[in-house]
Write an enzyme that holds these catalytic residues in place. Structure first.
Site, PDB file in Angstrom:
ATOM      1  CB  THR A 134      -0.908   0.001   1.260  1.00  0.00           C
ATOM      2  OG1 THR A 134      -1.492   1.297   1.398  1.00  0.00           O
ATOM      3  CG2 THR A 134      -0.147  -0.330   2.534  1.00  0.00           C
ATOM      4  CG  ASP A 135      -1.098   4.982  -1.024  1.00  0.00           C
ATOM      5  OD1 ASP A 135      -1.622   4.397  -0.050  1.00  0.00           O
ATOM      6  OD2 ASP A 135      -1.718   5.815  -1.712  1.00  0.00           O
ATOM      7  CD  GLU A 136      -3.158   3.741   4.653  1.00  0.00           C
ATOM      8  OE1 GLU A 136      -2.857   3.536   5.835  1.00  0.00           O
ATOM      9  OE2 GLU A 136      -4.332   3.835   4.252  1.00  0.00           O
ATOM     10  CE1 TYR A 159      -3.512  -2.447   5.922  1.00  0.00           C
ATOM     11  CE2 TYR A 159      -3.177  -0.132   5.397  1.00  0.00           C
ATOM     12  CZ  TYR A 159      -3.368  -1.436   4.987  1.00  0.00           C
ATOM     13  OH  TYR A 159      -3.397  -1.733   3.635  1.00  0.00           O
ATOM     14  CE  LYS A 163      -0.397  -4.523   3.087  1.00  0.00           C
ATOM     15  NZ  LYS A 163      -0.883  -5.842   2.581  1.00  0.00           N
TER      16      LYS A 163
HETATM   17  P1  NAD Z   1     -10.276  -6.799   2.633  1.00  0.00           P
HETATM   18  O1  NAD Z   1     -10.224  -6.485   4.076  1.00  0.00           O
HETATM   19  O2  NAD Z   1     -11.499  -6.473   1.856  1.00  0.00           O
HETATM   20  O3  NAD Z   1     -10.002  -8.358   2.412  1.00  0.00           O
HETATM   21  C1  NAD Z   1      -9.005  -9.051   3.107  1.00  0.00           C
HETATM   22  C2  NAD Z   1      -9.234 -10.539   2.885  1.00  0.00           C
HETATM   23  O4  NAD Z   1      -8.186 -11.264   3.549  1.00  0.00           O
HETATM   24  C3  NAD Z   1     -10.558 -11.052   3.462  1.00  0.00           C
HETATM   25  O5  NAD Z   1     -11.185 -11.905   2.531  1.00  0.00           O
HETATM   26  C4  NAD Z   1     -10.136 -11.833   4.716  1.00  0.00           C
HETATM   27  O6  NAD Z   1     -11.006 -12.896   5.032  1.00  0.00           O
HETATM   28  C5  NAD Z   1      -8.754 -12.318   4.304  1.00  0.00           C
HETATM   29  N1  NAD Z   1      -7.888 -12.581   5.457  1.00  0.00           N
HETATM   30  C6  NAD Z   1      -7.677 -11.768   6.526  1.00  0.00           C
HETATM   31  N2  NAD Z   1      -6.836 -12.380   7.379  1.00  0.00           N
HETATM   32  C7  NAD Z   1      -6.496 -13.582   6.837  1.00  0.00           C
HETATM   33  C8  NAD Z   1      -5.654 -14.639   7.238  1.00  0.00           C
HETATM   34  N3  NAD Z   1      -4.987 -14.604   8.397  1.00  0.00           N
HETATM   35  N4  NAD Z   1      -5.540 -15.714   6.421  1.00  0.00           N
HETATM   36  C9  NAD Z   1      -6.215 -15.766   5.247  1.00  0.00           C
HETATM   37  N5  NAD Z   1      -7.047 -14.807   4.835  1.00  0.00           N
HETATM   38  C10 NAD Z   1      -7.179 -13.713   5.612  1.00  0.00           C
HETATM   39  O7  NAD Z   1      -8.995  -6.109   2.004  1.00  0.00           O
HETATM   40  P2  NAD Z   1      -8.805  -5.386   0.584  1.00  0.00           P
HETATM   41  O8  NAD Z   1      -9.259  -4.002   0.693  1.00  0.00           O
HETATM   42  O9  NAD Z   1      -9.326  -6.294  -0.471  1.00  0.00           O
HETATM   43  O10 NAD Z   1      -7.203  -5.356   0.517  1.00  0.00           O
HETATM   44  C11 NAD Z   1      -6.482  -6.448  -0.046  1.00  0.00           C
HETATM   45  C12 NAD Z   1      -5.002  -6.149   0.058  1.00  0.00           C
HETATM   46  O11 NAD Z   1      -4.692  -4.942  -0.626  1.00  0.00           O
HETATM   47  C13 NAD Z   1      -4.508  -5.952   1.492  1.00  0.00           C
HETATM   48  O12 NAD Z   1      -3.246  -6.555   1.597  1.00  0.00           O
HETATM   49  C14 NAD Z   1      -4.397  -4.443   1.641  1.00  0.00           C
HETATM   50  O13 NAD Z   1      -3.381  -4.108   2.568  1.00  0.00           O
HETATM   51  C15 NAD Z   1      -4.020  -4.038   0.237  1.00  0.00           C
HETATM   52  N6  NAD Z   1      -4.436  -2.694  -0.159  1.00  0.00           N
HETATM   53  C16 NAD Z   1      -5.756  -2.335  -0.107  1.00  0.00           C
HETATM   54  C17 NAD Z   1      -6.144  -1.070  -0.561  1.00  0.00           C
HETATM   55  C18 NAD Z   1      -7.577  -0.615  -0.540  1.00  0.00           C
HETATM   56  O14 NAD Z   1      -7.851   0.543  -0.874  1.00  0.00           O
HETATM   57  N7  NAD Z   1      -8.540  -1.453  -0.200  1.00  0.00           N
HETATM   58  C19 NAD Z   1      -5.183  -0.186  -1.045  1.00  0.00           C
HETATM   59  C20 NAD Z   1      -3.846  -0.579  -1.028  1.00  0.00           C
HETATM   60  C21 NAD Z   1      -3.489  -1.841  -0.610  1.00  0.00           C
HETATM   61  O1  DAU Z   2      -4.060   4.150   0.627  1.00  0.00           O
HETATM   62  C1  DAU Z   2      -4.325   2.787   0.606  1.00  0.00           C
HETATM   63  C2  DAU Z   2      -5.139   2.369   1.809  1.00  0.00           C
HETATM   64  O2  DAU Z   2      -6.453   2.879   1.613  1.00  0.00           O
HETATM   65  C3  DAU Z   2      -5.182   0.866   2.016  1.00  0.00           C
HETATM   66  O3  DAU Z   2      -3.891   0.394   2.279  1.00  0.00           O
HETATM   67  C4  DAU Z   2      -6.140   0.487   3.148  1.00  0.00           C
HETATM   68  O4  DAU Z   2      -6.258  -0.917   3.234  1.00  0.00           O
HETATM   69  C5  DAU Z   2      -7.496   1.090   2.862  1.00  0.00           C
HETATM   70  O5  DAU Z   2      -8.365   0.827   3.929  1.00  0.00           O
HETATM   71  C6  DAU Z   2      -7.388   2.595   2.624  1.00  0.00           C
HETATM   72  O6  DAU Z   2      -7.039   3.287   3.843  1.00  0.00           O
HETATM   73  P1  DAU Z   2      -7.697   4.684   4.249  1.00  0.00           P
HETATM   74  O7  DAU Z   2      -7.555   4.855   5.695  1.00  0.00           O
HETATM   75  O8  DAU Z   2      -7.226   5.765   3.361  1.00  0.00           O
HETATM   76  O9  DAU Z   2      -9.242   4.348   3.824  1.00  0.00           O
HETATM   77  P2  DAU Z   2     -10.625   4.651   4.576  1.00  0.00           P
HETATM   78  O10 DAU Z   2     -11.702   4.324   3.585  1.00  0.00           O
HETATM   79  O11 DAU Z   2     -10.690   4.049   5.912  1.00  0.00           O
HETATM   80  O12 DAU Z   2     -10.587   6.235   4.752  1.00  0.00           O
HETATM   81  C7  DAU Z   2     -10.440   7.107   3.644  1.00  0.00           C
HETATM   82  C8  DAU Z   2     -10.396   8.536   4.182  1.00  0.00           C
HETATM   83  O13 DAU Z   2     -11.703   8.867   4.690  1.00  0.00           O
HETATM   84  C9  DAU Z   2      -9.450   8.730   5.339  1.00  0.00           C
HETATM   85  O14 DAU Z   2      -8.854  10.018   5.236  1.00  0.00           O
HETATM   86  C10 DAU Z   2     -10.336   8.671   6.574  1.00  0.00           C
HETATM   87  C11 DAU Z   2     -11.656   9.222   6.086  1.00  0.00           C
HETATM   88  N1  DAU Z   2     -12.878   8.667   6.721  1.00  0.00           N
HETATM   89  C12 DAU Z   2     -13.015   7.311   6.774  1.00  0.00           C
HETATM   90  C13 DAU Z   2     -14.131   6.741   7.353  1.00  0.00           C
HETATM   91  C14 DAU Z   2     -14.260   5.236   7.446  1.00  0.00           C
HETATM   92  C15 DAU Z   2     -13.876   9.511   7.199  1.00  0.00           C
HETATM   93  O15 DAU Z   2     -13.753  10.747   7.107  1.00  0.00           O
HETATM   94  N2  DAU Z   2     -14.987   8.942   7.757  1.00  0.00           N
HETATM   95  C16 DAU Z   2     -15.155   7.593   7.886  1.00  0.00           C
HETATM   96  O16 DAU Z   2     -16.175   7.153   8.456  1.00  0.00           O
END
Ligand code: NAD
Ligand code: DAU
Length: 351
Positions: A134-136, A159, A163
């Site tokens: 992730t970019d985080e 988190y 990562k």
């Molecule tokens: P998500 O939370 O929707 O899904 C995570 C999945 O992993 C779920 O199906 C869960 O059951 C499974 N899981 C959790 N713990 C596990 C374990 N111990 N063993 C096996 N399976 C397990 O997540 P997402 O948003 O689809 O993100 C997927 C990946 O991409 C993550 O690694 C996250 O860090 C990365 N990522 C997500 C975003 C985003 O915006 N959603 C952005 C950048 C990177």
């Molecule tokens: O940048 C990549 C990341 O993006 C991934 O690595 C993470 O898995 C993914 O969850 C996401 O993280 P963020 O924290 O950026 O996403 P989130 O949707 O939780 O929040 C987006 C922005 O919105 C953040 O600045 C917090 C804000 N927010 C979020 C929630 C849930 C609110 O203002 N209100 C809310 O209720």
């Protein structure tokens, strides 16, 4: 016929990736390993569940025995590790499980792959481990500048720190053993099947249920939004053509403030679904602890080396996403009637 071990394939991005790959290729096999935590949902995979090239195995990536067995029983070519605890707010409340799954689970996968891929003089041809990061991990930007692959790692939340730790272990397996790996670091994804704890589906869900729309702090934090299918396409390119040991950033210059996102969703729903949905639903609430101010990806490397370009503009992507949630009301209703409500009530009661 290449065999992919996709972990976390029942989650948001993993399920989109499996569907994307099985639609694109008919000469690959995918084994989806998922523990099915609160975020895992096999409903996401209904369209592929009977595909003969797809198999689901319920297992924890931290479980040495199950993961070793999978590698011994299948000739796995590629590992794509999506499995993770992915929500920043949950990591602030309960960091331990993030270390367990995101760090120790990654090491367990790396080890299991290494044990079957390593030969006396290196690694078998055509194998690769891809870590979805992730970019985080880069931390937070000020008003200018972008994250590049050379930007120092500076994570802040439990988190992002978990990562980043996982990324360092992947790098160690490349530097020490020359294990064939790539790391991808993408910005915020949005699209179908995203669990409603995350900003975009949370706001859609709350609008449709006439609930308060919680905006953290001043609403001016910036995220760089990436339509999930564009992300899937990038991962496919990195698996097939990414240079070994390299990191690739994935993002399409779609920076928006949170308040802009919230108002865009309200406007669309108000004009197309129910004109009683209004900006008055917005409630500025207590800020997230350690809230990163701005993320912004520089995608030059993946564009120049692999020819990746995002295809979906934010305006088109957000409409498609809202439409998807409107057409899949049952999917959200099932989540709303389960454990999610307890999480939501606890999380937002003090805000
Ligand atoms: P998500 O939370 O929707 O899904 C995570 C999945 O992993 C779920 O199906 C869960 O059951 C499974 N899981 C959790 N713990 C596990 C374990 N111990 N063993 C096996 N399976 C397990 O997540 P997402 O948003 O689809 O993100 C997927 C990946 O991409 C993550 O690694 C996250 O860090 C990365 N990522 C997500 C975003 C985003 O915006 N959603 C952005 C950048 C990177
Ligand atoms: O940048 C990549 C990341 O993006 C991934 O690595 C993470 O898995 C993914 O969850 C996401 O993280 P963020 O924290 O950026 O996403 P989130 O949707 O939780 O929040 C987006 C922005 O919105 C953040 O600045 C917090 C804000 N927010 C979020 C929630 C849930 C609110 O203002 N209100 C809310 O209720």
């Amino acid at each position: 016929m290449k065999t992919y071990l996709v972990t976390g394939g029942a989650g948001f991005i993993g399920s989109n990736f499996i569907i994307y790959m099985l639609n694109k290729y008919d000469d690959i096999k995918i084994i989806n390993v998922d523990k099915l935590t609160y975020a895992g949902n096999l409903e996401n995979l209904r369209s592929v569940q009977n595909n003969l090239n797809y198999k689901f195995v319920q297992a924890d990536i931290c479980d040495k025995e199950s993961i070793t067995k999978l590698f011994e029983e299948n000739d796995i070519d590629y590992v794509v590790n999506f499995a993770a605890e992915s929500h920043v707010d949950r990591s602030i409340r309960e960091p331990e499980v993030f270390v367990k799954t995101n760090v120790l689970g990654t090491v367990n996968l790396l080890n299991a792959a290494k044990n079957v891929w390593e030969t006396e003089d290196g690694f078998k041809e055509g194998k690769k481990y891809l870590q979805v990061s992730t970019d985080e991990v880069y931390g937070s930007l000020g008003e200018t500048g972008y994250f590049m692959e050379t930007t120092s790692i500076d994570p802040h939340s439990p988190y992002s720190s978990s990562k980043a730790s996982a990324d360092l272990m992947v790098k160690a397996y490349y530097d020490t053993y020359k294990m064939p790996v790539n790391i991808t670091r993408c910005s915020n994804n949005y699209g179908s099947y995203q669990f409603p704890e995350k900003l975009i589906p949370l706001i859609i869900n709350n609008c449709l249920n006439k609930k308060v729309l919680p905006v953290y702090g001043d609403g001016l934090n910036v995220r760089d939004w990436l339509y999930v299918e564009d992300h899937c396409k990038a991962i496919d390119m990195v698996i097939n053509n990414g240079r070994l040991g390299e990191v690739y950033n994935i993002g399409g210059h779609n920076e928006r403030t949170n308040i802009h996102i919230v108002k865009t969703i309200i406007k669309y729903l108000s004009e197309n679904v129910d004109n009683t949905i209004k900006e008055e639903f917005i409630k500025y609430v207590e800020d997230r602890k350690g809230h990163d101010r701005r993320y912004g990806i520089d995608p030059t490397k993946i564009k120049e080396e692999l020819g990746w370009e995002p295809e979906t503009t934010f305006e088109a992507g957000i409409e498609k996403t809202i439409q998807w949630y409107l057409e899949n009301k049952e999917w959200m209703d099932n989540i709303n009637s389960g454990e999610y409500q307890n999480y939501y009530n606890k999380m937002y009661q003090t805000k």
